[in-house]
Design a protein around this motif. Structure first.
Motif, short mmCIF file in Angstrom:
data_model
loop_
_atom_site.label_atom_id
_atom_site.label_comp_id
_atom_site.label_asym_id
_atom_site.label_seq_id
_atom_site.Cartn_x
_atom_site.Cartn_y
_atom_site.Cartn_z
N GLU A 39 46.34 11.41 -31.28
CA GLU A 39 47.12 12.38 -32.04
C GLU A 39 46.21 13.47 -32.63
OE1 GLU A 39 50.05 11.93 -35.78
OE2 GLU A 39 49.81 10.17 -34.53
N ILE A 40 45.10 13.01 -33.23
CA ILE A 40 44.17 13.96 -33.85
C ILE A 40 43.58 14.88 -32.77
CG2 ILE A 40 41.97 14.17 -35.08
CD1 ILE A 40 42.67 11.67 -36.61
N GLY A 41 43.22 14.27 -31.62
CA GLY A 41 42.67 15.05 -30.52
C GLY A 41 43.63 16.14 -30.07
N ILE A 42 44.90 15.78 -29.93
CA ILE A 42 45.91 16.75 -29.49
C ILE A 42 46.08 17.83 -30.55
CG2 ILE A 42 48.35 17.08 -28.91
CD1 ILE A 42 48.23 14.19 -27.73
N MET A 43 46.09 17.40 -31.82
CA MET A 43 46.23 18.39 -32.89
C MET A 43 45.11 19.41 -32.84
SD MET A 43 47.48 16.13 -36.11
CE MET A 43 48.05 17.37 -37.25
#
Lengths: 299, 227
Positions: free
Chosen positions: A204-208
């Motif tokens: 999720e953090i990576g995509i954000m």
């Protein structure tokens, strides 16, 4: 408007985060709960000990007995000398006649014996009642007063008072140290628990990051999540404080062992303590999250 | 008008491996460019440097007027907001629906709900997935998942869309469907840079093709000249 929408979304995400990773959240919450209960006990103990010390300080008086042969001018001289001693808060002269009268008034037995005493027969002495500012150094004040000419005896319950005060002081210090240590340990424990939560949300953090979320965009929901965990974790300790202390207070009738050691009345004490607990929970939760998420951001 | 400019770009990894050496390149707005080459030729490094996942060791990379190489880590989001990226493995949030996955890219910027709704529906229509907005990634085929990823990449209206082997996991028919979608997007004005191994696709599309070898441009075929 935009800021409000972002804040709103962050709060919603934080709630989602808590419930989506419920088992891990529960671990963090329990961790905070246990610590805060111990912190609550420490705070209550610490404040009460502080209160006991103050009460003792207020009650303890040095009584300096004067030679009955002294003239009024000499008594005035002694009064001046006492006033010059460091750490003396206030002093009061009580004449032998006043004391005799007080004693006679207080009991019929005393009255029957004392009323027949002549001036020479009366063994009661003129006194100075001295209160000190710092009870820990009462001993040196007593010694100084004793050295003044015309003073025959100095009494203040030596030994017992100092011992009591030093015990209170130690308990007080232990409480403060343990509260600070507990808070630090919990912050790191929570940080680690949240780290596990975050590791499972790496994607999720990576995509954000990929779609252009700034570090603040990413960090804020996690920090709010920490705040939420802290607030949830403080619920049980707060309830325990409010009901526990009130019950304790009414069961002991507001005093511990003797009327000398009075407990702090529950209101507003329990509410201030609850606020402190909530504050500690929130700060510890937020700090833990902030520290945990920092590792996942390239700053 | 020039959108991307690379001047003497060099990239050596900490391991000592040099992936890119002395690369010069210019890509104009609205172009559709394929980057091909054998494994290890530097394709992935090149595009990673464009969206600032990697920093060049030397040289200059300008994307949309921003010197990407000089961006500090905390400011990387500035370039990311101008670029959409699509990967071979889609990178979707498994617990979110198609709609949520695409809307996610808008929500973090505090865009009003109705505006988000309109934009999401529009891009999902463009990629042909409007009827699947309530589905979860696991309920979709590979091609459909990639279309969701494309929708998410373009919903912000980026100037540049970078595709890292977007058809790598897909069969030829589905791959061509994806290419049709990308061509649509390109026609609407978005510059597209696509890394691929599929020579069939490259030949079929008839676009500019840059061939990399050992971190250098081996050949740069103008539109329609690659055979």
């Amino acid at each position: 408007m935009k800021t409000f929408r972002i804040i709103g979304r962050n709060i919603r995400d934080a709630f989602k985060g808590v419930f989506r990773n419920f088992s891990l959240s529960l671990a963090s919450i329990s961790c905070i709960t246990i610590t805060l209960i111990v912190v609550a006990v420490s705070i209550i103990l610490s404040y009460n000990v502080d209160n006991f010390t103050k009460l003792v300080e207020k009650d303890v008086t040095i009584v300096a007995f004067l030679d009955n042969e002294l003239k009024d001018e000499q008594i005035d001289e002694i009064k001046d000398k006492i006033s010059l001693i460091n750490n003396v808060e206030k002093y009061e002269f009580e004449s032998k006649n006043d004391i005799t009268q007080d004693m006679m008034d207080s009991s019929e037995v005393f009255e029957s014996i004392m009323k027949n005493w002549s001036e020479e027969e009366n063994p009661i002495q003129n006194t100075f009642q001295v209160k000190v500012k710092d009870i820990e150094h009462i001993d040196s004040v007593a010694k100084e007063i004793k050295q003044i000419d015309g003073i025959t005896l100095v009494k203040y319950g030596e030994g017992m008072v100092e011992q009591l005060v030093s015990v209170f002081d130690i308990v007080h210090k232990i409480c403060i140290v343990s509260v600070v240590a507990l808070i630090l340990v919990t912050a790191f424990l929570i940080s680690n628990t949240i780290k596990i939560t975050i590791a499972s949300r790496q994607r999720e953090i990576g995509i954000m990051r990929l779609i252009g979320a700034s570090n603040l965009n990413i960090r804020i929901p996690f920090i709010i999540e920490g705040l939420l965990l802290g607030a949830l974790g403080s619920i049980i300790p707060i309830i325990a404080t409010i009901y526990g202390y009130s019950t304790l207070y009414s069961n002991f009738n507001g005093q511990l062992f003797s009327p000398f050691i009075k407990l702090i009345p529950p209101t507003p004490f329990i509410y201030t303590t609850s606020l402190i607990l909530l504050g500690i929970g929130i700060i510890v939760g937020m700090f833990g999250s902030w520290r945990a998420v920092r590792k996942h951001l390239k700053i | 008008m020039e959108l991307i400019r690379l001047v003497n770009v060099k990239k050596t990894y900490k391991t000592g491996v040099t992936a890119i050496q002395g690369l010069n390149l210019s890509i104009n707005k609205g172009e559709f460019v394929f980057i091909i080459g054998s494994t290890g030729c530097g394709k992935s490094t090149l595009i990673k440097m464009l969206y600032r996942e990697e920093k060049p060791t030397a040289g200059q990379i300008i994307v949309g007027g921003i010197d990407v190489g000089k961006l500090r880590n905390g400011k990387v989001y500035k370039i990311r907001r101008k670029i959409g990226v699509v990967f071979q493995d889609y990178k979707l949030l498994p617990k979110s629906t198609v709609y949520e996955n695409v809307a996610f890219a808008l929500e973090i910027f505090g865009i009003p709900k109705d505006e988000i709704h309109a934009k999401v529906i529009k891009v999902l229509e463009l990629v042909g997935l409007k009827h699947k907005i309530k589905s979860y990634p696991a309920q979709l085929s590979g091609g459909e998942q990639q279309r969701v990823a494309i929708a998410r990449a373009i919903v912000n209206g980026p100037k540049l869309l970078i595709c890292d082997e977007p058809t790598g996991n897909l069969d030829p028919k589905t791959s061509m469907e994806i290419m049709t979608v990308l061509e649509e997007i390109n026609k609407l004005g978005t510059t597209i840079i696509m890394v691929t191994h599929s020579i069939d696709i490259v030949k079929e599309m008839n676009k500019r093709v840059i061939v990399l070898d050992s971190g250098r441009v081996l050949k740069d075929y103008e539109k329609g000249t690659y055979r």
